[in-house]
Design a protein around this motif. Structure first.
Motif, PDB file in Angstrom:
ATOM      1  N   PHE A   1       0.834  -1.201   0.000  1.00 36.36           N
ATOM      2  CA  PHE A   1       0.000   0.000   0.000  1.00 36.36           C
ATOM      3  C   PHE A   1       0.874   1.258   0.000  1.00 36.36           C
ATOM      4  O   PHE A   1       0.659   2.170  -0.812  1.00 36.36           O
ATOM      5  N   LEU A   2       1.837   1.316   0.895  1.00 32.27           N
ATOM      6  CA  LEU A   2       2.665   2.519   1.009  1.00 32.27           C
ATOM      7  C   LEU A   2       3.505   2.764  -0.236  1.00 32.27           C
ATOM      8  O   LEU A   2       3.706   3.911  -0.632  1.00 32.27           O
ATOM      9  N   ARG A   3       3.978   1.706  -0.858  1.00 33.58           N
ATOM     10  CA  ARG A   3       4.829   1.853  -2.052  1.00 33.58           C
ATOM     11  C   ARG A   3       4.029   2.097  -3.324  1.00 33.58           C
ATOM     12  O   ARG A   3       4.415   2.915  -4.151  1.00 33.58           O
ATOM     13  N   ASP A   4       2.931   1.367  -3.483  1.00 35.57           N
ATOM     14  CA  ASP A   4       2.230   1.347  -4.769  1.00 35.57           C
ATOM     15  C   ASP A   4       0.985   2.218  -4.834  1.00 35.57           C
ATOM     16  O   ASP A   4       0.730   2.838  -5.863  1.00 35.57           O
ATOM     17  N   GLU A   5       0.206   2.237  -3.778  1.00 39.07           N
ATOM     18  CA  GLU A   5      -1.086   2.909  -3.831  1.00 39.07           C
ATOM     19  C   GLU A   5      -1.074   4.324  -3.259  1.00 39.07           C
ATOM     20  O   GLU A   5      -1.685   5.226  -3.834  1.00 39.07           O
ATOM     21  N   LEU A   6      -0.410   4.512  -2.131  1.00 39.85           N
ATOM     22  CA  LEU A   6      -0.427   5.824  -1.491  1.00 39.85           C
ATOM     23  C   LEU A   6       0.136   6.922  -2.398  1.00 39.85           C
ATOM     24  O   LEU A   6      -0.483   7.994  -2.499  1.00 39.85           O
ATOM     25  N   PRO A   7       1.252   6.701  -3.100  1.00 40.22           N
ATOM     26  CA  PRO A   7       1.746   7.773  -3.986  1.00 40.22           C
ATOM     27  C   PRO A   7       0.740   8.166  -5.076  1.00 40.22           C
ATOM     28  O   PRO A   7       0.602   9.351  -5.398  1.00 40.22           O
ATOM     29  N   LEU A   8       0.020   7.198  -5.606  1.00 41.23           N
ATOM     30  CA  LEU A   8      -1.003   7.499  -6.619  1.00 41.23           C
ATOM     31  C   LEU A   8      -2.143   8.314  -6.012  1.00 41.23           C
ATOM     32  O   LEU A   8      -2.618   9.277  -6.608  1.00 41.23           O
TER      33      LEU A   8
ATOM     34  N   ALA B   1      -1.074  11.878  -5.419  1.00 44.55           N
ATOM     35  CA  ALA B   1      -1.021  12.587  -6.701  1.00 44.55           C
ATOM     36  C   ALA B   1      -2.428  12.906  -7.202  1.00 44.55           C
ATOM     37  O   ALA B   1      -2.666  13.999  -7.733  1.00 44.55           O
ATOM     38  N   ASP B   2      -3.367  11.975  -7.036  1.00 42.40           N
ATOM     39  CA  ASP B   2      -4.762  12.231  -7.430  1.00 42.40           C
ATOM     40  C   ASP B   2      -5.266  13.506  -6.766  1.00 42.40           C
ATOM     41  O   ASP B   2      -5.908  14.344  -7.401  1.00 42.40           O
ATOM     42  N   GLU B   3      -4.975  13.630  -5.499  1.00 42.79           N
ATOM     43  CA  GLU B   3      -5.462  14.782  -4.755  1.00 42.79           C
ATOM     44  C   GLU B   3      -4.701  16.054  -5.121  1.00 42.79           C
ATOM     45  O   GLU B   3      -5.315  17.069  -5.462  1.00 42.79           O
ATOM     46  N   GLU B   4      -3.397  16.008  -5.044  1.00 42.74           N
ATOM     47  CA  GLU B   4      -2.604  17.225  -5.233  1.00 42.74           C
ATOM     48  C   GLU B   4      -2.605  17.738  -6.669  1.00 42.74           C
ATOM     49  O   GLU B   4      -2.629  18.942  -6.894  1.00 42.74           O
ATOM     50  N   GLU B   5      -2.550  16.839  -7.624  1.00 42.41           N
ATOM     51  CA  GLU B   5      -2.442  17.259  -9.017  1.00 42.41           C
ATOM     52  C   GLU B   5      -3.791  17.515  -9.680  1.00 42.41           C
ATOM     53  O   GLU B   5      -3.859  18.250 -10.665  1.00 42.41           O
ATOM     54  N   ASP B   6      -4.844  16.915  -9.155  1.00 41.17           N
ATOM     55  CA  ASP B   6      -6.132  17.026  -9.828  1.00 41.17           C
ATOM     56  C   ASP B   6      -7.265  17.495  -8.929  1.00 41.17           C
ATOM     57  O   ASP B   6      -7.885  18.514  -9.206  1.00 41.17           O
ATOM     58  N   LEU B   7      -7.566  16.763  -7.867  1.00 39.86           N
ATOM     59  CA  LEU B   7      -8.719  17.101  -7.044  1.00 39.86           C
ATOM     60  C   LEU B   7      -8.576  18.477  -6.392  1.00 39.86           C
ATOM     61  O   LEU B   7      -9.489  19.309  -6.485  1.00 39.86           O
TER      62      LEU B   7
ATOM     63  N   HIS C   1       0.513  16.062   3.547  1.00 35.49           N
ATOM     64  CA  HIS C   1       1.146  15.224   2.524  1.00 35.49           C
ATOM     65  C   HIS C   1       2.665  15.328   2.617  1.00 35.49           C
ATOM     66  O   HIS C   1       3.366  14.334   2.424  1.00 35.49           O
ATOM     67  N   ARG C   2       3.180  16.514   2.893  1.00 29.90           N
ATOM     68  CA  ARG C   2       4.632  16.668   3.049  1.00 29.90           C
ATOM     69  C   ARG C   2       5.115  15.872   4.256  1.00 29.90           C
ATOM     70  O   ARG C   2       6.174  15.270   4.233  1.00 29.90           O
ATOM     71  N   HIS C   3       4.303  15.881   5.300  1.00 27.51           N
ATOM     72  CA  HIS C   3       4.619  15.092   6.494  1.00 27.51           C
ATOM     73  C   HIS C   3       4.697  13.613   6.111  1.00 27.51           C
ATOM     74  O   HIS C   3       5.626  12.906   6.510  1.00 27.51           O
ATOM     75  N   ALA C   4       3.723  13.155   5.338  1.00 28.87           N
ATOM     76  CA  ALA C   4       3.730  11.757   4.882  1.00 28.87           C
ATOM     77  C   ALA C   4       4.946  11.476   4.009  1.00 28.87           C
ATOM     78  O   ALA C   4       5.572  10.416   4.129  1.00 28.87           O
TER      79      ALA C   4
ATOM     80  N   GLU D   1     -15.287  14.084 -14.941  1.00 33.44           N
ATOM     81  CA  GLU D   1     -14.746  13.305 -16.058  1.00 33.44           C
ATOM     82  C   GLU D   1     -13.244  13.540 -16.208  1.00 33.44           C
ATOM     83  O   GLU D   1     -12.481  12.602 -16.438  1.00 33.44           O
ATOM     84  N   THR D   2     -12.813  14.771 -16.064  1.00 34.58           N
ATOM     85  CA  THR D   2     -11.379  15.087 -16.117  1.00 34.58           C
ATOM     86  C   THR D   2     -10.642  14.349 -15.007  1.00 34.58           C
ATOM     87  O   THR D   2      -9.588  13.750 -15.244  1.00 34.58           O
ATOM     88  N   LEU D   3     -11.185  14.399 -13.815  1.00 35.39           N
ATOM     89  CA  LEU D   3     -10.580  13.706 -12.677  1.00 35.39           C
ATOM     90  C   LEU D   3     -10.487  12.214 -12.949  1.00 35.39           C
ATOM     91  O   LEU D   3      -9.446  11.584 -12.730  1.00 35.39           O
ATOM     92  N   ARG D   4     -11.567  11.637 -13.461  1.00 38.57           N
ATOM     93  CA  ARG D   4     -11.587  10.201 -13.768  1.00 38.57           C
ATOM     94  C   ARG D   4     -10.516   9.834 -14.791  1.00 38.57           C
ATOM     95  O   ARG D   4      -9.747   8.883 -14.605  1.00 38.57           O
ATOM     96  N   LEU D   5     -10.434  10.609 -15.858  1.00 38.12           N
ATOM     97  CA  LEU D   5      -9.447  10.322 -16.905  1.00 38.12           C
ATOM     98  C   LEU D   5      -8.018  10.456 -16.390  1.00 38.12           C
ATOM     99  O   LEU D   5      -7.166   9.620 -16.704  1.00 38.12           O
ATOM    100  N   ARG D   6      -7.762  11.480 -15.601  1.00 35.01           N
ATOM    101  CA  ARG D   6      -6.414  11.674 -15.052  1.00 35.01           C
ATOM    102  C   ARG D   6      -6.042  10.543 -14.096  1.00 35.01           C
ATOM    103  O   ARG D   6      -4.919  10.070 -14.091  1.00 35.01           O
ATOM    104  N   MET D   7      -6.992  10.102 -13.291  1.00 32.32           N
ATOM    105  CA  MET D   7      -6.725   8.993 -12.371  1.00 32.32           C
ATOM    106  C   MET D   7      -6.475   7.707 -13.147  1.00 32.32           C
ATOM    107  O   MET D   7      -5.599   6.922 -12.777  1.00 32.32           O
TER     108      MET D   7
END
Length: 190
Positions: free
Chosen positions: A63-70, A73-79, A104-107, A168-174
């Protein structure tokens, strides 16, 4: 025919999230939050265990390696940028987003240490020191506080303020971030 995301079931929140939930990216993010909360519970259990389970350590590591970074990014870059554009000044979403970005910086700072400790544990190289146990508990507590803010403020404002085009933009970017857009294009071509 599209499968409504509300009809998809999560199970135990330990398996990665079903990509079909991306039909509604806000539901997907909510499910990511549920998964992260379960990962925090697993991390707490690991910290308190007399004999920590290597399989649990590996699940948390994935989770920490594969999912959390995504997810971050979903939140910071798009949402978050979408919310900053759509929310009204009286929503004060900028304050909430500033707090979450700081979290997020703390994480970003704490996750590598947690990963290193979990890697040692998963390979059987070490037992858990009190310092490591305490670090796991602090990481989980911080993540839970962060999730409360996201679930109580960010997701409700996203459902209220984002347009259908934003969603839709959020969905496509994710999907792009996960490499699923290429699979969709290939399926559409067949």
């Amino acid at each position: 025919m599209k499968t409504p995301s509300r009809e998809l079931k999560r199970g135990d929140c330990l398996a990665p999230i079903n990509p079909a939930l991306l039909e509604d990216p806000l539901d997907f993010i909510h499910e990511e939050h549920l998964r992260e909360r379960e990962i925090c519970a697993q991390l707490d259990a690991l910290a308190g265990a007399e004999a920590p389970d290597r399989g649990t350590a590996e699940t948390i590591l994935e989770f920490l390696r594969d999912e959390l970074p995504l997810h971050l990014a979903d939140e910071e870059e798009d949402l978050f940028p979408l919310l900053l554009r759509r929310c009204q000044p009286e929503d004060e979403i900028d304050r909430a987003i500033a707090r979450l970005t700081s979290d997020h910086r703390h994480a970003d700072d704490d996750t590598p240490r947690v990963i290193a400790d979990l890697e040692q544990l998963s390979t059987g190289e070490s037992a858990l020191s009190e310092e490591t146990r305490s670090g796991f508990a602090r990481f989980a507590a911080h993540a839970r506080r962060h999730l409360i803010l996201e679930n109580a403020i960010i997701l409700p404002f996203a459902r209220l303020r984002l347009t259908a085009r934003d969603i839709e933009t959020l969905r496509l970017r994710m999907m792009q971030r996960r490499g699923l857009d290429r699979l969709k294009d290939k399926t559409d071509a067949d």
